[in-house]
Scaffold this motif. Structure first.
Motif, PDB file in Angstrom:
ATOM      1  N   PRO A 190      11.248  -4.109  -6.671  1.00  0.00           N
ATOM      2  CA  PRO A 190      11.203  -5.566  -6.472  1.00  0.00           C
ATOM      3  C   PRO A 190      12.268  -6.054  -5.481  1.00  0.00           C
ATOM      4  O   PRO A 190      12.014  -6.970  -4.692  1.00  0.00           O
ATOM      5  CB  PRO A 190      11.454  -6.156  -7.859  1.00  0.00           C
ATOM      6  CG  PRO A 190      11.164  -5.060  -8.806  1.00  0.00           C
ATOM      7  CD  PRO A 190      11.432  -3.781  -8.088  1.00  0.00           C
ATOM      8  N   LEU A 191      13.435  -5.432  -5.514  1.00  0.00           N
ATOM      9  CA  LEU A 191      14.484  -5.834  -4.573  1.00  0.00           C
ATOM     10  C   LEU A 191      14.097  -5.485  -3.140  1.00  0.00           C
ATOM     11  O   LEU A 191      14.324  -6.263  -2.211  1.00  0.00           O
ATOM     12  CB  LEU A 191      15.810  -5.165  -4.947  1.00  0.00           C
ATOM     13  CG  LEU A 191      16.380  -5.559  -6.305  1.00  0.00           C
ATOM     14  CD1 LEU A 191      17.621  -4.737  -6.609  1.00  0.00           C
ATOM     15  CD2 LEU A 191      16.683  -7.039  -6.346  1.00  0.00           C
TER      16      LEU A 191
ATOM     17  N   ILE B 211       0.837  -1.208   0.000  1.00  0.00           N
ATOM     18  CA  ILE B 211       0.000   0.000   0.000  1.00  0.00           C
ATOM     19  C   ILE B 211       0.867   1.252   0.000  1.00  0.00           C
ATOM     20  O   ILE B 211       0.605   2.202  -0.757  1.00  0.00           O
ATOM     21  CB  ILE B 211      -0.968  -0.020   1.198  1.00  0.00           C
ATOM     22  CG1 ILE B 211      -2.034  -1.098   0.991  1.00  0.00           C
ATOM     23  CG2 ILE B 211      -1.624   1.346   1.402  1.00  0.00           C
ATOM     24  CD1 ILE B 211      -2.907  -1.353   2.199  1.00  0.00           C
ATOM     25  N   ALA B 212       1.923   1.254   0.817  1.00  0.00           N
ATOM     26  CA  ALA B 212       2.809   2.413   0.869  1.00  0.00           C
ATOM     27  C   ALA B 212       3.528   2.619  -0.456  1.00  0.00           C
ATOM     28  O   ALA B 212       3.653   3.758  -0.941  1.00  0.00           O
ATOM     29  CB  ALA B 212       3.819   2.253   2.004  1.00  0.00           C
ATOM     30  N   SER B 213       3.993   1.550  -1.086  1.00  0.00           N
ATOM     31  CA  SER B 213       4.689   1.696  -2.363  1.00  0.00           C
ATOM     32  C   SER B 213       3.728   2.116  -3.471  1.00  0.00           C
ATOM     33  O   SER B 213       4.086   2.891  -4.364  1.00  0.00           O
ATOM     34  CB  SER B 213       5.416   0.404  -2.732  1.00  0.00           C
ATOM     35  OG  SER B 213       4.509  -0.653  -2.877  1.00  0.00           O
ATOM     36  N   PHE B 214       2.482   1.638  -3.418  1.00  0.00           N
ATOM     37  CA  PHE B 214       1.486   2.058  -4.398  1.00  0.00           C
ATOM     38  C   PHE B 214       1.185   3.549  -4.245  1.00  0.00           C
ATOM     39  O   PHE B 214       1.119   4.285  -5.237  1.00  0.00           O
ATOM     40  CB  PHE B 214       0.209   1.233  -4.240  1.00  0.00           C
ATOM     41  CG  PHE B 214      -0.903   1.675  -5.144  1.00  0.00           C
ATOM     42  CD1 PHE B 214      -0.875   1.371  -6.494  1.00  0.00           C
ATOM     43  CD2 PHE B 214      -1.965   2.416  -4.652  1.00  0.00           C
ATOM     44  CE1 PHE B 214      -1.892   1.786  -7.343  1.00  0.00           C
ATOM     45  CE2 PHE B 214      -2.978   2.831  -5.487  1.00  0.00           C
ATOM     46  CZ  PHE B 214      -2.961   2.523  -6.837  1.00  0.00           C
ATOM     47  N   LEU B 215       0.995   3.989  -3.008  1.00  0.00           N
ATOM     48  CA  LEU B 215       0.735   5.419  -2.780  1.00  0.00           C
ATOM     49  C   LEU B 215       1.916   6.271  -3.217  1.00  0.00           C
ATOM     50  O   LEU B 215       1.732   7.352  -3.788  1.00  0.00           O
ATOM     51  CB  LEU B 215       0.411   5.671  -1.306  1.00  0.00           C
ATOM     52  CG  LEU B 215      -0.931   5.129  -0.838  1.00  0.00           C
ATOM     53  CD1 LEU B 215      -1.086   5.331   0.666  1.00  0.00           C
ATOM     54  CD2 LEU B 215      -2.080   5.780  -1.594  1.00  0.00           C
ATOM     55  N   LEU B 216       3.123   5.806  -2.963  1.00  0.00           N
ATOM     56  CA  LEU B 216       4.319   6.526  -3.419  1.00  0.00           C
ATOM     57  C   LEU B 216       4.333   6.614  -4.933  1.00  0.00           C
ATOM     58  O   LEU B 216       4.604   7.678  -5.503  1.00  0.00           O
ATOM     59  CB  LEU B 216       5.578   5.824  -2.917  1.00  0.00           C
ATOM     60  CG  LEU B 216       6.902   6.426  -3.351  1.00  0.00           C
ATOM     61  CD1 LEU B 216       7.115   7.768  -2.655  1.00  0.00           C
ATOM     62  CD2 LEU B 216       8.043   5.480  -3.058  1.00  0.00           C
ATOM     63  N   ALA B 217       4.026   5.509  -5.597  1.00  0.00           N
ATOM     64  CA  ALA B 217       4.033   5.492  -7.055  1.00  0.00           C
ATOM     65  C   ALA B 217       2.949   6.399  -7.638  1.00  0.00           C
ATOM     66  O   ALA B 217       3.171   7.085  -8.636  1.00  0.00           O
ATOM     67  CB  ALA B 217       3.838   4.062  -7.559  1.00  0.00           C
ATOM     68  N   VAL B 218       1.795   6.449  -7.029  1.00  0.00           N
ATOM     69  CA  VAL B 218       0.687   7.237  -7.558  1.00  0.00           C
ATOM     70  C   VAL B 218       0.844   8.731  -7.240  1.00  0.00           C
ATOM     71  O   VAL B 218       0.571   9.584  -8.081  1.00  0.00           O
ATOM     72  CB  VAL B 218      -0.654   6.700  -7.018  1.00  0.00           C
ATOM     73  CG1 VAL B 218      -1.805   7.627  -7.338  1.00  0.00           C
ATOM     74  CG2 VAL B 218      -0.923   5.323  -7.598  1.00  0.00           C
ATOM     75  N   LEU B 219       1.282   9.035  -6.032  1.00  0.00           N
ATOM     76  CA  LEU B 219       1.306  10.429  -5.595  1.00  0.00           C
ATOM     77  C   LEU B 219       2.605  11.165  -5.880  1.00  0.00           C
ATOM     78  O   LEU B 219       2.587  12.365  -6.137  1.00  0.00           O
ATOM     79  CB  LEU B 219       1.002  10.511  -4.091  1.00  0.00           C
ATOM     80  CG  LEU B 219      -0.365   9.955  -3.671  1.00  0.00           C
ATOM     81  CD1 LEU B 219      -0.496   9.992  -2.168  1.00  0.00           C
ATOM     82  CD2 LEU B 219      -1.489  10.717  -4.340  1.00  0.00           C
ATOM     83  N   VAL B 220       3.734  10.483  -5.845  1.00  0.00           N
ATOM     84  CA  VAL B 220       5.019  11.174  -5.961  1.00  0.00           C
ATOM     85  C   VAL B 220       5.659  11.004  -7.330  1.00  0.00           C
ATOM     86  O   VAL B 220       6.196  11.964  -7.894  1.00  0.00           O
ATOM     87  CB  VAL B 220       5.981  10.693  -4.844  1.00  0.00           C
ATOM     88  CG1 VAL B 220       7.345  11.309  -4.991  1.00  0.00           C
ATOM     89  CG2 VAL B 220       5.393  10.997  -3.481  1.00  0.00           C
TER      90      VAL B 220
ATOM     91  N   GLY C 203      14.740   4.103 -11.595  1.00  0.00           N
ATOM     92  CA  GLY C 203      15.372   3.639 -10.354  1.00  0.00           C
ATOM     93  C   GLY C 203      14.358   3.000  -9.416  1.00  0.00           C
ATOM     94  O   GLY C 203      14.635   1.978  -8.786  1.00  0.00           O
ATOM     95  N   TYR C 204      13.184   3.612  -9.326  1.00  0.00           N
ATOM     96  CA  TYR C 204      12.124   3.068  -8.472  1.00  0.00           C
ATOM     97  C   TYR C 204      11.665   1.711  -8.986  1.00  0.00           C
ATOM     98  O   TYR C 204      11.474   0.776  -8.202  1.00  0.00           O
ATOM     99  CB  TYR C 204      10.947   4.047  -8.415  1.00  0.00           C
ATOM    100  CG  TYR C 204       9.788   3.557  -7.577  1.00  0.00           C
ATOM    101  CD1 TYR C 204       9.845   3.617  -6.193  1.00  0.00           C
ATOM    102  CD2 TYR C 204       8.652   3.028  -8.166  1.00  0.00           C
ATOM    103  CE1 TYR C 204       8.792   3.171  -5.418  1.00  0.00           C
ATOM    104  CE2 TYR C 204       7.592   2.571  -7.400  1.00  0.00           C
ATOM    105  CZ  TYR C 204       7.667   2.645  -6.029  1.00  0.00           C
ATOM    106  OH  TYR C 204       6.627   2.206  -5.269  1.00  0.00           O
ATOM    107  N   SER C 205      11.512   1.587 -10.309  1.00  0.00           N
ATOM    108  CA  SER C 205      11.029   0.328 -10.876  1.00  0.00           C
ATOM    109  C   SER C 205      12.063  -0.790 -10.737  1.00  0.00           C
ATOM    110  O   SER C 205      11.692  -1.962 -10.696  1.00  0.00           O
ATOM    111  CB  SER C 205      10.616   0.509 -12.333  1.00  0.00           C
ATOM    112  OG  SER C 205      11.741   0.875 -13.106  1.00  0.00           O
ATOM    113  N   VAL C 206      13.339  -0.437 -10.640  1.00  0.00           N
ATOM    114  CA  VAL C 206      14.377  -1.449 -10.427  1.00  0.00           C
ATOM    115  C   VAL C 206      14.506  -1.779  -8.938  1.00  0.00           C
ATOM    116  O   VAL C 206      14.646  -2.937  -8.549  1.00  0.00           O
ATOM    117  CB  VAL C 206      15.734  -0.961 -10.998  1.00  0.00           C
ATOM    118  CG1 VAL C 206      16.871  -1.863 -10.563  1.00  0.00           C
ATOM    119  CG2 VAL C 206      15.669  -0.873 -12.507  1.00  0.00           C
TER     120      VAL C 206
END
Length: 176
Positions: free
Chosen positions: A102-103, A76-85, A96-99
């Motif tokens: 997953p790690l 949920i936190a990573s989804f919100l980061l991806a959508v909002l930031v 960089g975020y997409s790489v």
């Protein structure tokens, strides 16, 4: 604070024995939310008795935080980061975020559940502390139980103690 009567002491001894048997059926390293919640209710009820309150003051409640809960919060936190930031940043940051995502998700998944939650083995240790406190009360005969009841309770507490001690010592063979 409730007074611990002979009848409640007997019932508590039975409950500890049955609880020890049930805990032996679960994965010792796993964190199971229902067991943690049950342990917290059990500890709260036991610590309310006058004779046990001082003896069990150091026993802390179980943490019912499972791997699934941690992963859900992470997702949920990573989804919100991806959508909002991420929409307002450069393409390099998005790459960089997409790489890294997953790690990082793998890293969060590989953290042992006992790091953030209470394992079944730790719950057994808490119940073992309760059983040992009950054994001390019984040995001092603070409740003035009859001889027949004394040995009946002693047998139940010994069975619970042996079961819990065995489960804890199986997880740490060289340390016990």
């Amino acid at each position: 604070m409730a007074a611990l009567t002979r009848n409640e002491f007997y019932k508590l001894s039975q409950e500890c024995r049955d609880y020890a048997r049930r805990l032996a059926l679960h994965d010792q390293q796993g964190v199971e939310r229902p067991l943690c919640l049950e342990c917290n209710q059990f500890l709260a009820r036991v610590q309310a008795y006058d004779l046990l309150q001082g003896r069990l003051k150091q026993v802390r409640p179980a943490r019912p935080i499972t791997r699934g809960l941690v992963m859900t919060v992470f997702l949920i936190a990573s989804f919100l980061l991806a959508v909002l930031v991420l929409p307002g940043v450069s393409r390099g940051v998005i790459t960089g975020y997409s790489v890294a995502w997953p790690l990082l998700a793998l890293g969060v998944f590989l953290v042992p559940p006992t790091f953030y939650g209470t394992s079944v083995e730790q719950i057994e240790g808490k119940v073992l502390r309760v059983v040992e406190a009950l054994q001390v009360i019984l040995e001092k005969n603070e409740l003035g139980v009859t001889e027949a009841v004394f040995f009946s309770i002693k047998e139940m507490l010994d069975e619970a103690h042996n079961e819990l001690y065995q489960q804890v010592s199986l997880a740490h063979p060289g340390q016990m």
